[in-house]
Design a protein around this motif. Structure first.
Motif, PDB file in Angstrom:
ATOM      1  N   SER A  34       7.156 -11.394  -5.699  1.00  0.00           N
ATOM      2  CA  SER A  34       7.215 -10.459  -4.577  1.00  0.00           C
ATOM      3  C   SER A  34       6.493  -9.189  -4.987  1.00  0.00           C
ATOM      4  CB  SER A  34       8.660 -10.125  -4.222  1.00  0.00           C
ATOM      5  OG  SER A  34       9.273  -9.462  -5.304  1.00  0.00           O
ATOM      6  N   SER A  35       6.268  -8.329  -4.007  1.00  0.00           N
ATOM      7  CA  SER A  35       5.724  -7.030  -4.392  1.00  0.00           C
ATOM      8  C   SER A  35       6.833  -6.306  -5.141  1.00  0.00           C
ATOM      9  CB  SER A  35       5.259  -6.238  -3.171  1.00  0.00           C
ATOM     10  OG  SER A  35       6.310  -6.046  -2.282  1.00  0.00           O
ATOM     11  N   ALA A  36       6.452  -5.510  -6.118  1.00  0.00           N
ATOM     12  CA  ALA A  36       7.472  -4.881  -6.958  1.00  0.00           C
ATOM     13  C   ALA A  36       6.892  -3.672  -7.665  1.00  0.00           C
ATOM     14  CB  ALA A  36       7.981  -5.886  -7.984  1.00  0.00           C
ATOM     15  N   LEU A  37       7.735  -3.045  -8.445  1.00  0.00           N
ATOM     16  CA  LEU A  37       7.273  -1.948  -9.283  1.00  0.00           C
ATOM     17  C   LEU A  37       6.333  -2.499 -10.334  1.00  0.00           C
ATOM     18  CD1 LEU A  37      10.626  -0.040  -9.848  1.00  0.00           C
ATOM     19  CD2 LEU A  37       8.754   0.586  -8.313  1.00  0.00           C
ATOM     20  N   LEU A  38       5.360  -1.709 -10.715  1.00  0.00           N
ATOM     21  CA  LEU A  38       4.391  -2.141 -11.725  1.00  0.00           C
ATOM     22  C   LEU A  38       4.993  -2.059 -13.119  1.00  0.00           C
ATOM     23  CD1 LEU A  38       1.228  -0.320 -10.363  1.00  0.00           C
ATOM     24  CD2 LEU A  38       1.940  -2.673  -9.989  1.00  0.00           C
ATOM     25  N   PRO A  39       4.495  -2.894 -14.043  1.00  0.00           N
ATOM     26  CA  PRO A  39       4.946  -2.758 -15.433  1.00  0.00           C
ATOM     27  C   PRO A  39       4.609  -1.363 -15.944  1.00  0.00           C
ATOM     28  CG  PRO A  39       3.579  -4.718 -15.156  1.00  0.00           C
ATOM     29  CD  PRO A  39       3.498  -3.937 -13.877  1.00  0.00           C
ATOM     30  N   GLY A  40       5.420  -0.832 -16.827  1.00  0.00           N
ATOM     31  CA  GLY A  40       5.170   0.491 -17.382  1.00  0.00           C
ATOM     32  C   GLY A  40       3.955   0.484 -18.291  1.00  0.00           C
ATOM     33  N   ILE A  41       2.949   1.264 -17.946  1.00  0.00           N
ATOM     34  CA  ILE A  41       1.736   1.343 -18.761  1.00  0.00           C
ATOM     35  C   ILE A  41       1.567   2.761 -19.296  1.00  0.00           C
ATOM     36  CG2 ILE A  41       0.538  -0.568 -17.624  1.00  0.00           C
ATOM     37  CD1 ILE A  41      -1.054   1.521 -16.002  1.00  0.00           C
ATOM     38  N   TYR A  42       0.728   2.881 -20.282  1.00  0.00           N
ATOM     39  CA  TYR A  42       0.418   4.181 -20.862  1.00  0.00           C
ATOM     40  C   TYR A  42      -0.190   5.076 -19.776  1.00  0.00           C
ATOM     41  CZ  TYR A  42      -1.680   7.621 -23.973  1.00  0.00           C
ATOM     42  OH  TYR A  42      -2.033   8.788 -24.596  1.00  0.00           O
ATOM     43  N   PRO A  43       0.274   6.319 -19.632  1.00  0.00           N
ATOM     44  CA  PRO A  43      -0.211   7.203 -18.566  1.00  0.00           C
ATOM     45  C   PRO A  43      -1.727   7.386 -18.523  1.00  0.00           C
ATOM     46  CG  PRO A  43       1.745   8.133 -19.571  1.00  0.00           C
ATOM     47  CD  PRO A  43       1.364   6.932 -20.401  1.00  0.00           C
ATOM     48  N   GLY A  44      -2.405   7.274 -19.638  1.00  0.00           N
ATOM     49  CA  GLY A  44      -3.867   7.406 -19.652  1.00  0.00           C
ATOM     50  C   GLY A  44      -4.578   6.292 -18.896  1.00  0.00           C
ATOM     51  N   LEU A  45      -3.861   5.219 -18.559  1.00  0.00           N
ATOM     52  CA  LEU A  45      -4.445   4.099 -17.814  1.00  0.00           C
ATOM     53  C   LEU A  45      -4.294   4.246 -16.299  1.00  0.00           C
ATOM     54  CD1 LEU A  45      -3.218   1.166 -20.073  1.00  0.00           C
ATOM     55  CD2 LEU A  45      -5.570   1.992 -19.844  1.00  0.00           C
ATOM     56  N   TYR A  46      -3.487   5.203 -15.845  1.00  0.00           N
ATOM     57  CA  TYR A  46      -3.240   5.363 -14.405  1.00  0.00           C
ATOM     58  C   TYR A  46      -4.536   5.528 -13.607  1.00  0.00           C
ATOM     59  CZ  TYR A  46       1.708   6.325 -15.527  1.00  0.00           C
ATOM     60  OH  TYR A  46       3.007   6.262 -15.971  1.00  0.00           O
ATOM     61  N   GLN A  47      -5.515   6.203 -14.177  1.00  0.00           N
ATOM     62  CA  GLN A  47      -6.755   6.472 -13.449  1.00  0.00           C
ATOM     63  C   GLN A  47      -7.530   5.202 -13.097  1.00  0.00           C
ATOM     64  OE1 GLN A  47      -9.791   8.480 -15.839  1.00  0.00           O
ATOM     65  NE2 GLN A  47      -8.652   7.864 -17.676  1.00  0.00           N
ATOM     66  N   TYR A  48      -7.215   4.078 -13.739  1.00  0.00           N
ATOM     67  CA  TYR A  48      -7.915   2.819 -13.480  1.00  0.00           C
ATOM     68  C   TYR A  48      -7.192   1.940 -12.463  1.00  0.00           C
ATOM     69  CZ  TYR A  48     -10.223   4.483 -17.632  1.00  0.00           C
ATOM     70  OH  TYR A  48     -10.890   5.269 -18.531  1.00  0.00           O
ATOM     71  N   VAL A  49      -6.117   2.464 -11.870  1.00  0.00           N
ATOM     72  CA  VAL A  49      -5.346   1.726 -10.871  1.00  0.00           C
ATOM     73  C   VAL A  49      -5.466   2.460  -9.539  1.00  0.00           C
ATOM     74  CG1 VAL A  49      -3.079   0.804 -10.259  1.00  0.00           C
ATOM     75  CG2 VAL A  49      -3.720   1.005 -12.683  1.00  0.00           C
ATOM     76  N   PRO A  50      -6.333   1.975  -8.635  1.00  0.00           N
ATOM     77  CA  PRO A  50      -6.488   2.639  -7.340  1.00  0.00           C
ATOM     78  C   PRO A  50      -5.174   2.655  -6.558  1.00  0.00           C
ATOM     79  CG  PRO A  50      -8.254   1.044  -7.708  1.00  0.00           C
ATOM     80  CD  PRO A  50      -7.232   0.838  -8.793  1.00  0.00           C
ATOM     81  N   GLN A  51      -4.946   3.731  -5.833  1.00  0.00           N
ATOM     82  CA  GLN A  51      -3.708   3.909  -5.076  1.00  0.00           C
ATOM     83  C   GLN A  51      -3.543   2.891  -3.944  1.00  0.00           C
ATOM     84  OE1 GLN A  51      -1.187   6.216  -5.643  1.00  0.00           O
ATOM     85  NE2 GLN A  51      -2.258   6.468  -7.580  1.00  0.00           N
ATOM     86  N   ASP A  52      -4.645   2.353  -3.421  1.00  0.00           N
ATOM     87  CA  ASP A  52      -4.542   1.468  -2.261  1.00  0.00           C
ATOM     88  C   ASP A  52      -4.420  -0.020  -2.615  1.00  0.00           C
ATOM     89  OD1 ASP A  52      -7.120   1.373  -3.243  1.00  0.00           O
ATOM     90  OD2 ASP A  52      -8.079   1.344  -1.274  1.00  0.00           O
ATOM     91  N   CYS A  53      -4.232  -0.355  -3.877  1.00  0.00           N
ATOM     92  CA  CYS A  53      -4.036  -1.752  -4.283  1.00  0.00           C
ATOM     93  C   CYS A  53      -2.583  -2.154  -4.052  1.00  0.00           C
ATOM     94  CB  CYS A  53      -4.364  -1.939  -5.764  1.00  0.00           C
ATOM     95  SG  CYS A  53      -6.085  -1.660  -6.185  1.00  0.00           S
ATOM     96  N   HIS A  54      -2.385  -3.398  -3.647  1.00  0.00           N
ATOM     97  CA  HIS A  54      -1.042  -3.948  -3.454  1.00  0.00           C
ATOM     98  C   HIS A  54      -0.802  -4.974  -4.561  1.00  0.00           C
ATOM     99  CE1 HIS A  54      -2.292  -2.492   0.513  1.00  0.00           C
ATOM    100  NE2 HIS A  54      -1.027  -2.105   0.592  1.00  0.00           N
ATOM    101  N   PHE A  55       0.219  -4.751  -5.358  1.00  0.00           N
ATOM    102  CA  PHE A  55       0.491  -5.604  -6.515  1.00  0.00           C
ATOM    103  C   PHE A  55       1.699  -6.490  -6.289  1.00  0.00           C
ATOM    104  CE2 PHE A  55      -2.142  -2.378  -8.387  1.00  0.00           C
ATOM    105  CZ  PHE A  55      -2.858  -3.065  -9.354  1.00  0.00           C
ATOM    106  N   TYR A  56       1.658  -7.642  -6.932  1.00  0.00           N
ATOM    107  CA  TYR A  56       2.764  -8.590  -6.936  1.00  0.00           C
ATOM    108  C   TYR A  56       3.126  -8.914  -8.370  1.00  0.00           C
ATOM    109  CZ  TYR A  56       1.862  -9.034  -2.015  1.00  0.00           C
ATOM    110  OH  TYR A  56       1.713  -8.749  -0.682  1.00  0.00           O
ATOM    111  N   THR A  57       4.405  -9.099  -8.603  1.00  0.00           N
ATOM    112  CA  THR A  57       4.883  -9.441  -9.933  1.00  0.00           C
ATOM    113  C   THR A  57       4.544 -10.894 -10.241  1.00  0.00           C
ATOM    114  OG1 THR A  57       6.695  -7.882  -9.748  1.00  0.00           O
ATOM    115  CG2 THR A  57       6.932  -9.620 -11.398  1.00  0.00           C
TER     116      THR A  57
END
Length: 138
Positions: free
Chosen positions: A68-91
């Motif tokens: 299902s759609s869910a919270l993303l795995p916890g990643i290092y904050p320096g990687l946030y810039q490579y995850v566009p805000q408009d992407c929809h993720f599924y676990t």
């Protein structure tokens, strides 16, 4: 707490050699090592977090196991810039991701050591994966 400085690296080889089934075309990764300790340490030797762009075939195979759609795995904050805000993720369940990506192909004998996926999410609309894993050096 880690030994050394954490750096974001642009490395598709870090993804594709660890996970032969991934076929990443772009990737950013961090690896954090456990503190050196002369006593047995219950923690893994390192933790990996990463974001990678992958082809449609990889996304399709991974999406077959999504929950299902869910919270993303916890990643290092320096990687946030490579995850566009408009992407929809599924676990993607870790065992499914480990099977599809052929995690065990090289196991402990790999140049990279052994690494098991602990958290995984995939976005079909952005052809992006987010991964966390724990491993030992080879």
């Amino acid at each position: 707490k880690t030994d050394g400085e954490i750096k974001v690296q642009e490395r598709t080889d870090s993804f594709n050699e660890r996970w032969p089934g991934l076929q990443a075309t772009e990737g950013h990764v961090t690896i954090e090592y456990s503190p050196s300790d002369p006593f047995p340490n219950p923690d893994p030797e390192f933790w990996l977090t990463g974001v990678a762009t992958v082809p449609d075939e990889t996304i399709t195979a991974l999406m077959e196991g999504t929950t299902s759609s869910a919270l993303l795995p916890g990643i290092y904050p320096g990687l946030y810039q490579y995850v566009p805000q408009d992407c929809h993720f599924y676990t993607v369940p870790s065992d499914h991701a480990n099977d599809i990506l052929n995690t065990k192909a090289n196991d402990i004998y790999s140049d990279w050591g052994s690494l098991t996926i602990t958290g995984f999410a995939a976005s079909a609309d952005c052809n992006l994966i987010i991964v966390t894993g724990e491993g030992t050096t080879g």
